[in-house]
Design a protein around this motif. Sequence first.
Motif, PDB file in Angstrom:
ATOM      1  N   LEU A 146       0.821  -1.213   0.000  1.00 40.98           N
ATOM      2  CA  LEU A 146       0.000   0.000   0.000  1.00 40.98           C
ATOM      3  C   LEU A 146       0.855   1.263   0.000  1.00 40.98           C
ATOM      4  CD1 LEU A 146      -2.893  -0.950   2.440  1.00 40.98           C
ATOM      5  CD2 LEU A 146      -3.007  -0.664  -0.042  1.00 40.98           C
ATOM      6  N   ILE A 147       1.919   1.265   0.776  1.00 34.71           N
ATOM      7  CA  ILE A 147       2.805   2.425   0.813  1.00 34.71           C
ATOM      8  C   ILE A 147       3.505   2.614  -0.530  1.00 34.71           C
ATOM      9  CG2 ILE A 147       4.926   3.337   1.841  1.00 34.71           C
ATOM     10  CD1 ILE A 147       3.966   2.113   4.492  1.00 34.71           C
ATOM     11  N   ALA A 148       3.939   1.525  -1.156  1.00 33.92           N
ATOM     12  CA  ALA A 148       4.595   1.629  -2.462  1.00 33.92           C
ATOM     13  C   ALA A 148       3.623   2.144  -3.522  1.00 33.92           C
ATOM     14  CB  ALA A 148       5.157   0.271  -2.876  1.00 33.92           C
ATOM     15  N   VAL A 149       2.388   1.654  -3.510  1.00 34.77           N
ATOM     16  CA  VAL A 149       1.393   2.115  -4.480  1.00 34.77           C
ATOM     17  C   VAL A 149       1.050   3.585  -4.234  1.00 34.77           C
ATOM     18  CG1 VAL A 149      -1.000   1.816  -5.232  1.00 34.77           C
ATOM     19  CG2 VAL A 149       0.465  -0.174  -4.954  1.00 34.77           C
ATOM     20  N   LEU A 150       0.939   3.987  -2.978  1.00 31.03           N
ATOM     21  CA  LEU A 150       0.685   5.385  -2.650  1.00 31.03           C
ATOM     22  C   LEU A 150       1.816   6.266  -3.165  1.00 31.03           C
ATOM     23  CD1 LEU A 150      -1.086   7.480  -1.117  1.00 31.03           C
ATOM     24  CD2 LEU A 150       0.378   7.055   0.846  1.00 31.03           C
ATOM     25  N   ASN A 151       3.044   5.800  -3.042  1.00 31.40           N
ATOM     26  CA  ASN A 151       4.196   6.548  -3.533  1.00 31.40           C
ATOM     27  C   ASN A 151       4.195   6.642  -5.056  1.00 31.40           C
ATOM     28  OD1 ASN A 151       6.567   8.006  -3.092  1.00 31.40           O
ATOM     29  ND2 ASN A 151       7.814   6.211  -3.497  1.00 31.40           N
ATOM     30  N   ILE A 152       3.685   5.636  -5.734  1.00 28.58           N
ATOM     31  CA  ILE A 152       3.616   5.661  -7.190  1.00 28.58           C
ATOM     32  C   ILE A 152       2.510   6.603  -7.660  1.00 28.58           C
ATOM     33  CG2 ILE A 152       3.106   4.284  -9.244  1.00 28.58           C
ATOM     34  CD1 ILE A 152       4.390   1.894  -7.690  1.00 28.58           C
ATOM     35  N   ILE A 153       1.354   6.517  -7.029  1.00 32.00           N
ATOM     36  CA  ILE A 153       0.200   7.309  -7.461  1.00 32.00           C
ATOM     37  C   ILE A 153       0.323   8.770  -7.034  1.00 32.00           C
ATOM     38  CG2 ILE A 153      -2.293   7.598  -7.183  1.00 32.00           C
ATOM     39  CD1 ILE A 153      -2.464   4.554  -6.902  1.00 32.00           C
ATOM     40  N   TYR A 154       0.728   9.018  -5.797  1.00 32.68           N
ATOM     41  CA  TYR A 154       0.770  10.371  -5.253  1.00 32.68           C
ATOM     42  C   TYR A 154       2.092  10.604  -4.520  1.00 32.68           C
ATOM     43  CZ  TYR A 154      -0.957  14.632  -3.061  1.00 32.68           C
ATOM     44  OH  TYR A 154      -1.121  15.928  -2.650  1.00 32.68           O
ATOM     45  N   PRO A 155       3.181  10.817  -5.270  1.00 30.46           N
ATOM     46  CA  PRO A 155       4.486  10.960  -4.623  1.00 30.46           C
ATOM     47  C   PRO A 155       4.645  12.247  -3.822  1.00 30.46           C
ATOM     48  CG  PRO A 155       4.675  11.373  -6.961  1.00 30.46           C
ATOM     49  CD  PRO A 155       3.280  10.890  -6.726  1.00 30.46           C
ATOM     50  N   ALA A 156       3.821  13.243  -4.090  1.00 29.74           N
ATOM     51  CA  ALA A 156       3.930  14.496  -3.338  1.00 29.74           C
ATOM     52  C   ALA A 156       3.535  14.309  -1.876  1.00 29.74           C
ATOM     53  CB  ALA A 156       3.055  15.572  -3.978  1.00 29.74           C
ATOM     54  N   PHE A 157       2.718  13.305  -1.586  1.00 32.44           N
ATOM     55  CA  PHE A 157       2.308  13.038  -0.211  1.00 32.44           C
ATOM     56  C   PHE A 157       3.522  12.738   0.664  1.00 32.44           C
ATOM     57  CE2 PHE A 157       0.783  10.044   3.073  1.00 32.44           C
ATOM     58  CZ  PHE A 157      -0.077  10.906   3.740  1.00 32.44           C
ATOM     59  N   GLY A 158       4.430  11.937   0.169  1.00 36.56           N
ATOM     60  CA  GLY A 158       5.651  11.620   0.910  1.00 36.56           C
ATOM     61  C   GLY A 158       6.521  12.845   1.117  1.00 36.56           C
ATOM     62  N   TRP A 159       6.559  13.715   0.106  1.00 36.98           N
ATOM     63  CA  TRP A 159       7.331  14.949   0.241  1.00 36.98           C
ATOM     64  C   TRP A 159       6.744  15.829   1.330  1.00 36.98           C
ATOM     65  CZ3 TRP A 159       6.493  20.158  -0.162  1.00 36.98           C
ATOM     66  CH2 TRP A 159       7.625  20.963  -0.222  1.00 36.98           C
ATOM     67  N   TYR A 160       5.423  15.949   1.353  1.00 40.22           N
ATOM     68  CA  TYR A 160       4.781  16.776   2.378  1.00 40.22           C
ATOM     69  C   TYR A 160       5.001  16.200   3.775  1.00 40.22           C
ATOM     70  CZ  TYR A 160       2.488  19.527  -1.193  1.00 40.22           C
ATOM     71  OH  TYR A 160       2.243  20.358  -2.239  1.00 40.22           O
ATOM     72  N   LEU A 161       5.004  14.887   3.901  1.00 35.01           N
ATOM     73  CA  LEU A 161       5.252  14.288   5.215  1.00 35.01           C
ATOM     74  C   LEU A 161       6.692  14.483   5.673  1.00 35.01           C
ATOM     75  CD1 LEU A 161       3.323  10.909   5.044  1.00 35.01           C
ATOM     76  CD2 LEU A 161       2.714  12.959   6.319  1.00 35.01           C
ATOM     77  N   ALA A 191      11.573  16.634 -10.842  1.00 38.36           N
ATOM     78  CA  ALA A 191      12.582  15.572 -10.766  1.00 38.36           C
ATOM     79  C   ALA A 191      12.362  14.708  -9.529  1.00 38.36           C
ATOM     80  CB  ALA A 191      13.973  16.175 -10.749  1.00 38.36           C
ATOM     81  N   TYR A 192      12.036  15.340  -8.391  1.00 35.23           N
ATOM     82  CA  TYR A 192      11.765  14.586  -7.175  1.00 35.23           C
ATOM     83  C   TYR A 192      10.563  13.673  -7.367  1.00 35.23           C
ATOM     84  CZ  TYR A 192      10.472  13.389  -2.437  1.00 35.23           C
ATOM     85  OH  TYR A 192      10.139  12.685  -1.309  1.00 35.23           O
ATOM     86  N   LEU A 193       9.504  14.205  -7.972  1.00 34.55           N
ATOM     87  CA  LEU A 193       8.289  13.408  -8.179  1.00 34.55           C
ATOM     88  C   LEU A 193       8.563  12.225  -9.105  1.00 34.55           C
ATOM     89  CD1 LEU A 193       5.661  16.262  -8.539  1.00 34.55           C
ATOM     90  CD2 LEU A 193       6.122  14.853  -6.528  1.00 34.55           C
ATOM     91  N   LEU A 194       9.322  12.460 -10.176  1.00 32.73           N
ATOM     92  CA  LEU A 194       9.653  11.391 -11.104  1.00 32.73           C
ATOM     93  C   LEU A 194      10.496  10.307 -10.441  1.00 32.73           C
ATOM     94  CD1 LEU A 194       9.612  10.293 -14.019  1.00 32.73           C
ATOM     95  CD2 LEU A 194      11.736  11.580 -14.375  1.00 32.73           C
ATOM     96  N   MET A 195      11.534  10.727  -9.712  1.00 31.40           N
ATOM     97  CA  MET A 195      12.396   9.747  -9.051  1.00 31.40           C
ATOM     98  C   MET A 195      11.649   8.997  -7.950  1.00 31.40           C
ATOM     99  SD  MET A 195      15.078   9.672 -10.747  1.00 31.40           S
ATOM    100  CE  MET A 195      15.970   8.561  -9.709  1.00 31.40           C
ATOM    101  N   SER A 196      10.726   9.656  -7.301  1.00 33.91           N
ATOM    102  CA  SER A 196       9.930   8.996  -6.272  1.00 33.91           C
ATOM    103  C   SER A 196       9.034   7.923  -6.899  1.00 33.91           C
ATOM    104  CB  SER A 196       9.094  10.037  -5.534  1.00 33.91           C
ATOM    105  OG  SER A 196       8.370   9.443  -4.509  1.00 33.91           O
ATOM    106  N   ARG A 197       8.428   8.232  -8.029  1.00 27.95           N
ATOM    107  CA  ARG A 197       7.602   7.231  -8.728  1.00 27.95           C
ATOM    108  C   ARG A 197       8.436   6.057  -9.220  1.00 27.95           C
ATOM    109  NH1 ARG A 197       4.042  11.662 -11.256  1.00 27.95           N
ATOM    110  NH2 ARG A 197       2.146  11.398 -10.041  1.00 27.95           N
ATOM    111  N   ILE A 198       9.583   6.351  -9.811  1.00 23.52           N
ATOM    112  CA  ILE A 198      10.446   5.286 -10.321  1.00 23.52           C
ATOM    113  C   ILE A 198      10.931   4.403  -9.180  1.00 23.52           C
ATOM    114  CG2 ILE A 198      12.696   4.834 -11.391  1.00 23.52           C
ATOM    115  CD1 ILE A 198      12.171   7.291 -13.161  1.00 23.52           C
ATOM    116  N   SER A 199      11.328   4.989  -8.074  1.00 24.08           N
ATOM    117  CA  SER A 199      11.798   4.178  -6.949  1.00 24.08           C
ATOM    118  C   SER A 199      10.656   3.358  -6.359  1.00 24.08           C
ATOM    119  CB  SER A 199      12.443   5.054  -5.885  1.00 24.08           C
ATOM    120  OG  SER A 199      11.490   5.927  -5.319  1.00 24.08           O
TER     121      SER A 199
END
Length: 64
Positions: free
Chosen positions: A10-25, A40-48
């Motif tokens: 669930l955390i990995a899917v959340l990071n793929i769909i909405y990577p800005a959430f992790g940045w805000y946290l 660039a941060y959003l793209l790398m977060s989705r790829i990771s």
Amino acid sequence: MIIIAILFILIAVLNIIYPAFGWYLRYGWMVKGDSEPSDAYLLMSRISGIIVLIVFLFVFLPML
């Protein structure tokens, strides 16, 4: 063990769909005013997130 696996997925899917959430946290609460994560941060977060999910599915899921 299954609950941890589901939570991990669930955390990995959340990071793929909405990577800005992790940045805000992680960083967003420290910044005053309007600040957004870079593209660039959003793209790398989705790829990771995709890589981690694939590795998890191929390595840890067969052990369950």
